[in-house]
Enzyme design. Structure first.
Site, short mmCIF file in Angstrom:
data_model
loop_
_atom_site.label_atom_id
_atom_site.label_comp_id
_atom_site.label_asym_id
_atom_site.label_seq_id
_atom_site.Cartn_x
_atom_site.Cartn_y
_atom_site.Cartn_z
N LEU A 1 -4.42 92.14 49.25
CA LEU A 1 -4.63 91.68 47.88
C LEU A 1 -5.87 90.80 47.89
O LEU A 1 -6.09 90.05 48.86
CB LEU A 1 -3.44 90.84 47.38
CG LEU A 1 -2.16 91.56 46.99
CD1 LEU A 1 -1.10 90.56 46.54
CD2 LEU A 1 -2.40 92.59 45.91
N ASP A 2 -6.65 90.86 46.84
CA ASP A 2 -7.84 90.01 46.74
C ASP A 2 -7.46 88.54 46.80
O ASP A 2 -6.34 88.16 46.45
CB ASP A 2 -8.59 90.29 45.44
CG ASP A 2 -9.24 91.66 45.41
OD1 ASP A 2 -9.43 92.26 46.48
OD2 ASP A 2 -9.56 92.12 44.29
N LYS A 3 -8.40 87.72 47.21
CA LYS A 3 -8.17 86.28 47.35
C LYS A 3 -7.60 85.67 46.07
O LYS A 3 -6.67 84.87 46.12
CB LYS A 3 -9.48 85.58 47.72
CG LYS A 3 -9.37 84.08 47.82
CD LYS A 3 -10.70 83.43 48.16
CE LYS A 3 -10.56 81.92 48.20
NZ LYS A 3 -11.83 81.27 48.49
N THR B 1 -5.90 87.06 43.68
CA THR B 1 -4.73 87.75 43.15
C THR B 1 -3.48 87.25 43.86
O THR B 1 -3.45 87.19 45.08
CB THR B 1 -4.86 89.28 43.37
OG1 THR B 1 -6.05 89.74 42.74
CG2 THR B 1 -3.66 90.02 42.81
#
Length: 185
Positions: free
Chosen positions: A104-106, A108
């Site tokens: 998951l993106d930072k 998110t």
């Protein structure tokens, strides 16, 4: 952090790919929503919120702002650092190498599936690669969409230093991506 990303899959399909003696995809799929709804999340010594754990997998509630693995100048405080602190051991009988089932993106927050053995890791990787895992995101947006539900089907790739965005539509070199949007409120 509130859970903003949920993973869903068809029980039969997940059983086919992920069923080992120690792991039941159906059990995980049913246990996660119940654990979240019942507030049965537990905190580990590393500050991780554990939503579900068995011998094969671990579901973590990753907060927004946490990087999942070391990158660039970020070397400490990542999700994988915290997982290694929890599972790695000098004692070979107790050593477990945690593997991220996905990223998951930072910025998110949401559920990250962590795999504890190679066999299940291969099955999880294949399920994600073959797009047999459904990811659902909730977002707060500014403005009003023209329609209550719509779909964007366009190839995407990482942004560049010039356009400074995480991803962009890239008809020439982008990977296939389909996103369905539905207005909730």
């Amino acid at each position: 952090a509130a859970v903003e990303t949920l993973l869903e899959c068809d029980d039969a399909l997940m059983e086919e790919y992920l069923n080992t003696e120690k792991f039941s995809a159906a059990a995980l799929q049913k246990a996660l929503p119940r654990a979240i709804a019942a507030g049965k999340m537990k905190y580990s010594d590393e500050g991780l919120v554990v939503l579900y754990e068995d011998d094969a997998v671990l579901a973590i509630d990753k907060p927004s702002g946490m990087t999942v693995h070391p990158v660039g100048r970020i070397r400490h405080g990542t999700l994988i650092n915290k997982l290694h602190a929890r599972f790695r051991s000098e004692d070979p009988t107790r050593d477990t190498v945690p593997r991220l089932g996905h990223r998951l993106d930072k910025d998110t927050s949401g559920v990250v599936l962590v795999v504890k053995n190679r066999e299940v890791d291969a099955a999880v990787t294949e399920a994600f690669t073959r797009r047999r895992v459904k990811k659902t995101y909730l977002a707060i947006v500014e403005g009003h969409p023209r329609e209550d539900s719509f779909e964007v089907d366009a190839p995407i790739s990482e942004g560049t230093a010039l356009d400074r965005i995480a991803v962009r539509i890239d008809e020439q070199d982008g990977k296939p991506a389909r996103t369905r949007f539905e207005r909730r409120q």
